[in-house]
Design a protein around this motif. Sequence first.
Motif, short mmCIF file in Angstrom:
data_model
loop_
_atom_site.label_atom_id
_atom_site.label_comp_id
_atom_site.label_asym_id
_atom_site.label_seq_id
_atom_site.Cartn_x
_atom_site.Cartn_y
_atom_site.Cartn_z
N LYS A 113 10.33 -13.87 -3.51
CA LYS A 113 10.09 -13.51 -2.11
C LYS A 113 11.34 -13.81 -1.30
CE LYS A 113 5.29 -14.83 -2.56
NZ LYS A 113 4.27 -15.79 -2.17
N LYS A 114 11.63 -12.93 -0.37
CA LYS A 114 12.79 -13.12 0.51
C LYS A 114 12.39 -12.74 1.93
CE LYS A 114 17.40 -11.37 1.45
NZ LYS A 114 18.40 -10.35 1.14
N THR A 115 12.66 -13.64 2.87
CA THR A 115 12.39 -13.34 4.27
C THR A 115 13.48 -12.41 4.79
OG1 THR A 115 11.30 -15.47 4.61
CG2 THR A 115 12.09 -14.31 6.58
N ILE A 116 13.06 -11.26 5.30
CA ILE A 116 13.99 -10.27 5.85
C ILE A 116 14.26 -10.54 7.31
CG2 ILE A 116 14.34 -7.80 6.29
CD1 ILE A 116 14.37 -8.58 3.31
N ALA A 117 13.21 -10.87 8.07
CA ALA A 117 13.36 -11.13 9.50
C ALA A 117 12.25 -12.07 9.96
CB ALA A 117 13.30 -9.84 10.30
N GLY A 118 12.57 -12.84 10.98
CA GLY A 118 11.60 -13.73 11.61
C GLY A 118 11.48 -13.38 13.08
N GLY A 119 10.65 -14.13 13.79
CA GLY A 119 10.48 -13.89 15.22
C GLY A 119 9.66 -12.66 15.54
N LEU A 120 8.86 -12.20 14.58
CA LEU A 120 8.00 -11.03 14.78
C LEU A 120 6.60 -11.54 15.12
CD1 LEU A 120 9.18 -9.07 11.61
CD2 LEU A 120 10.06 -8.83 13.95
N VAL A 121 6.38 -11.82 16.36
CA VAL A 121 5.15 -12.47 16.82
C VAL A 121 3.93 -11.65 16.40
CG1 VAL A 121 3.87 -13.29 18.83
CG2 VAL A 121 6.37 -13.50 18.75
N HIS A 122 3.00 -12.30 15.69
CA HIS A 122 1.76 -11.68 15.21
C HIS A 122 2.02 -10.38 14.46
CE1 HIS A 122 -0.46 -14.02 18.57
NE2 HIS A 122 -0.13 -14.79 17.56
N ALA A 123 3.00 -10.43 13.55
CA ALA A 123 3.36 -9.27 12.74
C ALA A 123 2.14 -8.75 12.00
CB ALA A 123 4.46 -9.64 11.75
N SER A 124 2.04 -7.44 11.93
CA SER A 124 0.85 -6.82 11.35
C SER A 124 1.25 -5.76 10.34
CB SER A 124 0.00 -6.25 12.49
OG SER A 124 -1.22 -5.77 12.02
N GLY A 125 0.89 -4.51 10.57
CA GLY A 125 1.18 -3.43 9.62
C GLY A 125 2.66 -3.16 9.48
N VAL A 126 3.05 -2.66 8.29
CA VAL A 126 4.45 -2.34 7.98
C VAL A 126 4.53 -0.91 7.46
CG1 VAL A 126 6.46 -2.92 6.56
CG2 VAL A 126 4.92 -4.73 7.32
N ALA A 127 5.52 -0.17 7.94
CA ALA A 127 5.82 1.17 7.41
C ALA A 127 7.32 1.26 7.21
CB ALA A 127 5.34 2.25 8.37
N LEU A 128 7.74 1.87 6.10
CA LEU A 128 9.17 2.02 5.79
C LEU A 128 9.60 3.46 6.01
CD1 LEU A 128 9.29 0.10 2.38
CD2 LEU A 128 9.61 -0.82 4.69
#
Length: 160
Positions: free
Chosen positions: A27-42
């Motif tokens: 596992k690798k953290t790509i970014a932080g500071g994403l308050v209440h992160a939810s769905g992801v689309a690429l």
Amino acid sequence: MDGTGKAYVASWNDGQLIAVDLQSGEKKTIAGGLVHASGVALDRNGKAYVGQSDGTTLYEVGLTDGAKRVVTGPPGANTARVELDGAGRAYVTDPSGGRLYEVGLADGAQRVVASGLGHPFGVALDGGNGQIYVSNQEGQLWRLSQRAARALGGVGKVVA
């Protein structure tokens, strides 16, 4: 999934976008500071779009450098789940308002595509058939025509 064996996961508790190598489990953290992160689309250009389940922000995150920018968020609505159409637009669900929004990725312009959807959480596009599918907390699956959802003149600003 990015096509190279990595899955990208939003951590609501930690506000992070995490890459998971499916072969090694690393596992690798790509970014932080994403308050209440939810769905992801690429997208196809090395960017992830991350919704916010308890807020109005739609984040754009570079997968290689973790650089982030705020695209936008519908005023007073959540951007819980995200789906991209490949033509510069994101569709985001607003469970608290029962709506589906279309958001221009370049300029953040937004408009309501559908309302009265209960508490929508899932969204998927079937571009080949021109359909948008929205699932909600009530166990319903809505099918919307992408063509019918297009406003004359393109995306506008939500004013009410």
